[in-house]
Write a protein that holds these residues in place. Structure first.
Motif, PDB file in Angstrom:
ATOM      1  N   MET A  49      48.760  36.590  49.283  1.00 40.36           N
ATOM      2  CA  MET A  49      47.445  37.193  49.154  1.00 40.36           C
ATOM      3  C   MET A  49      47.501  38.512  48.398  1.00 40.36           C
ATOM      4  SD  MET A  49      45.076  37.905  52.389  1.00 40.36           S
ATOM      5  CE  MET A  49      45.037  36.405  53.293  1.00 40.36           C
ATOM      6  N   ALA A  50      46.478  38.791  47.612  1.00 45.37           N
ATOM      7  CA  ALA A  50      46.414  40.054  46.879  1.00 45.37           C
ATOM      8  C   ALA A  50      44.957  40.473  46.750  1.00 45.37           C
ATOM      9  CB  ALA A  50      47.035  39.900  45.494  1.00 45.37           C
ATOM     10  N   ALA A  51      44.751  41.747  46.479  1.00 48.51           N
ATOM     11  CA  ALA A  51      43.396  42.256  46.278  1.00 48.51           C
ATOM     12  C   ALA A  51      43.264  42.773  44.857  1.00 48.51           C
ATOM     13  CB  ALA A  51      43.097  43.381  47.268  1.00 48.51           C
ATOM     14  N   GLY A  52      42.053  42.799  44.355  1.00 44.61           N
ATOM     15  CA  GLY A  52      41.817  43.314  43.010  1.00 44.61           C
ATOM     16  C   GLY A  52      40.540  44.127  42.974  1.00 44.61           C
ATOM     17  N   PHE A  53      40.545  45.117  42.065  1.00 46.72           N
ATOM     18  CA  PHE A  53      39.393  46.018  41.963  1.00 46.72           C
ATOM     19  C   PHE A  53      39.003  46.196  40.510  1.00 46.72           C
ATOM     20  CE2 PHE A  53      42.092  47.203  45.556  1.00 46.72           C
ATOM     21  CZ  PHE A  53      41.192  47.028  46.595  1.00 46.72           C
ATOM     22  N   LEU A  54      37.720  46.361  40.272  1.00 48.58           N
ATOM     23  CA  LEU A  54      37.229  46.605  38.922  1.00 48.58           C
ATOM     24  C   LEU A  54      35.770  47.041  38.983  1.00 48.58           C
ATOM     25  CD1 LEU A  54      35.421  43.836  38.442  1.00 48.58           C
ATOM     26  CD2 LEU A  54      37.625  42.875  37.887  1.00 48.58           C
ATOM     27  N   THR A  55      35.283  47.472  37.843  1.00 49.64           N
ATOM     28  CA  THR A  55      33.883  47.868  37.746  1.00 49.64           C
ATOM     29  C   THR A  55      33.223  47.045  36.651  1.00 49.64           C
ATOM     30  OG1 THR A  55      34.370  50.128  38.449  1.00 49.64           O
ATOM     31  CG2 THR A  55      32.307  49.799  37.247  1.00 49.64           C
ATOM     32  N   ILE A  56      32.086  46.458  36.971  1.00 51.60           N
ATOM     33  CA  ILE A  56      31.329  45.701  35.981  1.00 51.60           C
ATOM     34  C   ILE A  56      30.062  46.489  35.678  1.00 51.60           C
ATOM     35  CG2 ILE A  56      30.160  43.532  35.457  1.00 51.60           C
ATOM     36  CD1 ILE A  56      31.902  42.253  37.700  1.00 51.60           C
ATOM     37  N   ALA A  57      29.908  46.890  34.417  1.00 54.68           N
ATOM     38  CA  ALA A  57      28.717  47.635  34.017  1.00 54.68           C
ATOM     39  C   ALA A  57      27.783  46.713  33.256  1.00 54.68           C
ATOM     40  CB  ALA A  57      29.125  48.824  33.155  1.00 54.68           C
ATOM     41  N   ASN A  58      26.510  46.872  33.503  1.00 52.20           N
ATOM     42  CA  ASN A  58      25.484  46.057  32.857  1.00 52.20           C
ATOM     43  C   ASN A  58      24.610  46.967  32.001  1.00 52.20           C
ATOM     44  OD1 ASN A  58      23.432  44.337  32.157  1.00 52.20           O
ATOM     45  ND2 ASN A  58      22.853  43.804  34.247  1.00 52.20           N
ATOM     46  N   LYS A  59      24.765  46.838  30.688  1.00 54.33           N
ATOM     47  CA  LYS A  59      23.986  47.684  29.791  1.00 54.33           C
ATOM     48  C   LYS A  59      22.602  47.115  29.560  1.00 54.33           C
ATOM     49  CE  LYS A  59      27.034  47.303  26.694  1.00 54.33           C
ATOM     50  NZ  LYS A  59      28.044  47.260  25.627  1.00 54.33           N
ATOM     51  N   GLY A  60      22.408  45.891  29.971  1.00 57.00           N
ATOM     52  CA  GLY A  60      21.158  45.205  29.673  1.00 57.00           C
ATOM     53  C   GLY A  60      20.055  45.535  30.666  1.00 57.00           C
TER      54      GLY A  60
END
Ligand code: CU
Length: 154
Positions: A49-60
């Protein structure tokens, strides 16, 4: 008989945004309004098992939704939300118009299960993000140390 306004404004070409999930290289070509940044995976302590992180930006100006995630290293990737001190799997998370969907330690996170191999620090893990509206976005997530903290860099 009149057409109901806004059909899908989504166009192809979002795949052009794939590639380095690191520093954004500016001007969004036409296509997806979504960009991914600050992606990392702490090197997992578990073999499964592993975890992941990120940011999703929506310019629309249209809200979207992250509906599923796949990866080359995991048999299953689920989206978890932290509620109080426990976490819950969710089927989708909103990416608000002109806003962000943030995954961070202690909050929303990606959960990689049934690992096919154990990601090691220095490697990259390929993840494909699927959305309700936009085309899928592929992200290369760098694997950091097990105790990596994006605020301090360790
Ligand atoms: Cu979780």
């Amino acid at each position: 008989m009149r057409l109901l306004g806004t059909a899908a404004v989504v166009t192809a070409g979002a795949l052009a945004l794939a590639g380095c999930g690191g520093s954004d290289s500016g001007s969004g070509a036409s296509g997806s309004e979504l960009t991914v940044s600050s992606a990392y995976m702490p090197q997992p302590v578990s073999d499964s098992m592993a975890a992941g992180f990120l940011t999703i930006a929506n310019k629309g100006g249209t809200k979207d939704e992250l509906t599923s995630v796949t990866s080359d290293v995991a048999g299953s990737v689920t989206v978890h939300e932290t509620v109080g001190s426990s976490m819950e799997e969710v089927t989708s998370l909103a990416v608000p118009a002109h806003g962000q969907l943030v995954f961070k330690s202690g909050g929303n996170h990606l959960m990689f299960e049934k690992l096919k191999r154990k990601p090691m620090q220095g490697e990259k893990v390929t993840v494909e993000l699927h959305f309700a509206e936009s085309s899928p976005v592929t992200v290369e997530i760098p694997v950091k140390s097990a105790t990596y903290n994006p605020k301090t860099g360790h």
